[in-house]
Design an enzyme around this catalytic site. Structure first.
Site, mmCIF file in Angstrom:
data_model
loop_
_atom_site.group_PDB
_atom_site.id
_atom_site.type_symbol
_atom_site.label_atom_id
_atom_site.label_comp_id
_atom_site.label_asym_id
_atom_site.label_seq_id
_atom_site.Cartn_x
_atom_site.Cartn_y
_atom_site.Cartn_z
ATOM 1 N N ARG A 1 0.825 -1.295 -0.036
ATOM 2 C CA ARG A 1 -0.140 -0.033 -0.049
ATOM 3 C C ARG A 1 0.952 1.184 0.034
ATOM 4 O O ARG A 1 0.161 2.402 -0.041
ATOM 5 C CB ARG A 1 -1.198 -0.015 1.326
ATOM 6 C CG ARG A 1 -2.327 -0.575 0.971
ATOM 7 C CD ARG A 1 -2.929 -0.547 2.213
ATOM 8 N NE ARG A 1 -4.415 -0.348 2.292
ATOM 9 C CZ ARG A 1 -5.253 -1.446 2.326
ATOM 10 N NH1 ARG A 1 -4.654 -2.731 2.404
ATOM 11 N NH2 ARG A 1 -6.706 -1.308 2.472
ATOM 12 N N ARG B 1 -21.650 -2.303 4.075
ATOM 13 C CA ARG B 1 -21.179 -3.543 4.762
ATOM 14 C C ARG B 1 -20.953 -3.092 6.039
ATOM 15 O O ARG B 1 -21.183 -3.764 6.928
ATOM 16 C CB ARG B 1 -19.497 -3.665 4.110
ATOM 17 C CG ARG B 1 -18.999 -4.860 4.801
ATOM 18 C CD ARG B 1 -17.483 -5.065 4.292
ATOM 19 N NE ARG B 1 -16.584 -3.794 4.372
ATOM 20 C CZ ARG B 1 -15.201 -3.996 4.134
ATOM 21 N NH1 ARG B 1 -14.797 -5.050 3.238
ATOM 22 N NH2 ARG B 1 -14.557 -2.933 4.398
ATOM 23 N N ARG C 1 -17.416 -3.714 11.637
ATOM 24 C CA ARG C 1 -15.884 -3.253 11.472
ATOM 25 C C ARG C 1 -16.199 -1.692 11.795
ATOM 26 O O ARG C 1 -16.818 -1.025 11.095
ATOM 27 C CB ARG C 1 -15.431 -3.503 10.150
ATOM 28 C CG ARG C 1 -14.804 -4.665 9.925
ATOM 29 C CD ARG C 1 -14.234 -4.960 8.435
ATOM 30 N NE ARG C 1 -13.297 -3.887 7.941
ATOM 31 C CZ ARG C 1 -12.714 -3.801 6.976
ATOM 32 N NH1 ARG C 1 -12.680 -5.036 6.219
ATOM 33 N NH2 ARG C 1 -11.814 -3.052 6.237
HETATM 34 P P1 B4P Z 1 -8.293 -4.168 4.175
HETATM 35 O O1 B4P Z 1 -8.856 -5.002 4.954
HETATM 36 O O2 B4P Z 1 -7.586 -4.088 3.237
HETATM 37 O O3 B4P Z 1 -9.923 -3.387 3.572
HETATM 38 P P2 B4P Z 1 -10.375 -2.697 2.418
HETATM 39 O O4 B4P Z 1 -9.410 -1.825 1.674
HETATM 40 O O5 B4P Z 1 -11.764 -2.148 2.872
HETATM 41 O O6 B4P Z 1 -10.568 -3.872 1.368
HETATM 42 P P3 B4P Z 1 -11.611 -5.056 1.526
HETATM 43 O O7 B4P Z 1 -10.919 -5.937 0.789
HETATM 44 O O8 B4P Z 1 -12.106 -5.458 2.859
HETATM 45 O O9 B4P Z 1 -13.117 -4.604 0.816
HETATM 46 P P4 B4P Z 1 -13.581 -5.095 -0.496
HETATM 47 O O10 B4P Z 1 -13.267 -4.314 -1.380
HETATM 48 O O11 B4P Z 1 -13.367 -6.634 -0.633
HETATM 49 O O12 B4P Z 1 -7.680 -2.777 4.927
HETATM 50 C C1 B4P Z 1 -8.345 -2.305 6.344
HETATM 51 C C2 B4P Z 1 -7.380 -1.389 7.106
HETATM 52 O O13 B4P Z 1 -6.222 -2.206 7.467
HETATM 53 C C3 B4P Z 1 -6.660 0.006 6.171
HETATM 54 O O14 B4P Z 1 -7.556 0.723 6.439
HETATM 55 C C4 B4P Z 1 -5.475 0.098 7.019
HETATM 56 O O15 B4P Z 1 -5.610 0.750 8.045
HETATM 57 C C5 B4P Z 1 -5.005 -1.330 7.439
HETATM 58 N N1 B4P Z 1 -3.962 -2.042 6.349
HETATM 59 C C6 B4P Z 1 -4.381 -3.188 5.511
HETATM 60 N N2 B4P Z 1 -3.413 -3.281 4.951
HETATM 61 C C7 B4P Z 1 -2.150 -2.433 4.757
HETATM 62 C C8 B4P Z 1 -1.205 -2.262 4.559
HETATM 63 N N3 B4P Z 1 -0.660 -2.819 3.443
HETATM 64 N N4 B4P Z 1 -0.384 -1.099 4.890
HETATM 65 C C9 B4P Z 1 -0.899 -0.487 6.113
HETATM 66 N N5 B4P Z 1 -2.141 -0.583 6.231
HETATM 67 C C10 B4P Z 1 -2.996 -1.401 6.046
HETATM 68 O O16 B4P Z 1 -15.257 -5.030 -0.167
HETATM 69 C C11 B4P Z 1 -16.149 -3.811 0.304
HETATM 70 C C12 B4P Z 1 -17.530 -4.313 0.338
HETATM 71 O O17 B4P Z 1 -17.980 -4.233 -1.092
HETATM 72 C C13 B4P Z 1 -17.841 -5.808 0.545
HETATM 73 O O18 B4P Z 1 -19.029 -5.675 1.439
HETATM 74 C C14 B4P Z 1 -18.257 -6.536 -0.606
HETATM 75 O O19 B4P Z 1 -19.184 -7.425 -0.408
HETATM 76 C C15 B4P Z 1 -18.859 -5.319 -1.451
HETATM 77 N N6 B4P Z 1 -18.383 -5.599 -2.764
HETATM 78 C C16 B4P Z 1 -17.229 -6.032 -3.437
HETATM 79 N N7 B4P Z 1 -17.445 -6.095 -4.723
HETATM 80 C C17 B4P Z 1 -18.412 -5.572 -5.167
HETATM 81 C C18 B4P Z 1 -19.279 -5.344 -6.393
HETATM 82 N N8 B4P Z 1 -18.605 -5.939 -7.474
HETATM 83 N N9 B4P Z 1 -20.662 -4.984 -6.477
HETATM 84 C C19 B4P Z 1 -21.094 -4.590 -5.234
HETATM 85 N N10 B4P Z 1 -20.588 -4.738 -3.885
HETATM 86 C C20 B4P Z 1 -19.294 -5.310 -4.123
#
Ligand code: B4P
Length: 195
Positions: free
Chosen positions: A89, A128, A134
């Site tokens: 990231r 979500r 969360r």
């Molecule tokens: P993550 O857990 O990576 O969360 P995210 O970016 O929100 O993505 P996620 O994978 O959960 O959601 P998705 O898009 O699949 O990070 C959380 C936190 O951890 C960060 O803010 C940071 O603080 C920390 N962190 C993590 N990695 C880090 C790193 N490398 N360096 C520093 N900090 C780090 O899905 C979201 C929603 O959309 C779901 O409900 C899903 O069902 C829905 N959805 C998905 N696809 C869809 C579609 N095509 N149509 C409709 N809905 C859809």
């Protein structure tokens, strides 16, 4: 080994698509978000440190995240390959990943960047938030997560573009439509690798 990075803003579908990729291609899934949430849940020193960044929508410091990835790679040598979900990231994380992979005699084959308009990202995360429990899926924190993405994470795509490894995918369709696009990208690369 075949190693993929799944990249995109919060809510773009990284976690969702990773599950489908694992089922189809048997890659080992590494999600830094999930690993961090596990540590928070167990209230380990690392989790306590990470939680304050996650709760405000900021990125967790690089050294914490890079250390976690190094350990996971060590624990899982061999295999078909890795899918890195939400990592790297920052550009420093990308450089560290390159070094870790060289040590394991492997490299990244592609970074798949999911592109979704900002309004849709917010809608998905708010939706979500109603069921996930969360603490970072609420209005104010979502704004900050997207800001952090634009400032610190987006430049990572350029890092891989310069290496010829960037594949941009429209992530604004249904989950299955998006997966179809990802599949054709991966299949093309696998065909090239075996021909
Ligand atoms: P993550 O857990 O990576 O969360 P995210 O970016 O929100 O993505 P996620 O994978 O959960 O959601 P998705 O898009 O699949 O990070 C959380 C936190 O951890 C960060 O803010 C940071 O603080 C920390 N962190 C993590 N990695 C880090 C790193 N490398 N360096 C520093 N900090 C780090 O899905 C979201 C929603 O959309 C779901 O409900 C899903 O069902 C829905 N959805 C998905 N696809 C869809 C579609 N095509 N149509 C409709 N809905 C859809």
């Amino acid at each position: 080994m075949f190693n993929i990075i799944l990249f995109g803003p919060p809510g773009s579908g990284k976690g969702t698509q990773s599950e489908k990729i694992i089922q189809s291609y048997g890659l080992y899934h590494i999600s830094t978000g999930e690993l961090l949430r596990e540590q928070v849940c167990k209230a380990t020193p690392l989790g306590i440190e990470a939680q304050r960044f996650m709760d405000s929508g900021e990125l967790v410091p690089d050294d914490i995240v890079i250390g976690m990835i190094g350990k996971k790679l060590e624990e899982n040598p061999g295999g078909k390959g890795f899918i890195f979900d939400g990592f790297p990231r920052t550009t420093s994380q990308a450089e560290a990943l390159d070094e870790l992979l060289v040590r394991n005699n492997t490299s990244i084959q592609t970074l798949i960047a999911l592109e979704v308009p900002q309004d849709e990202l917010k809608n998905r995360l708010i939706l979500r938030g109603k069921v996930s429990g969360r603490s970072d899926d609420n209005d104010e924190v979502i704004e900050n997560r997207i800001k952090e993405y634009r400032n610190k994470t987006e430049p990572v795509a350029n890092y891989y573009q310069e290496k010829g490894l960037l594949s941009r995918i429209n992530g604004n369709g249904t989950i299955d439509e998006t997966f179809g696009l990802i599949q054709s990208e991966i299949n093309q690369l696998l065909e090239k690798a075996t021909s």
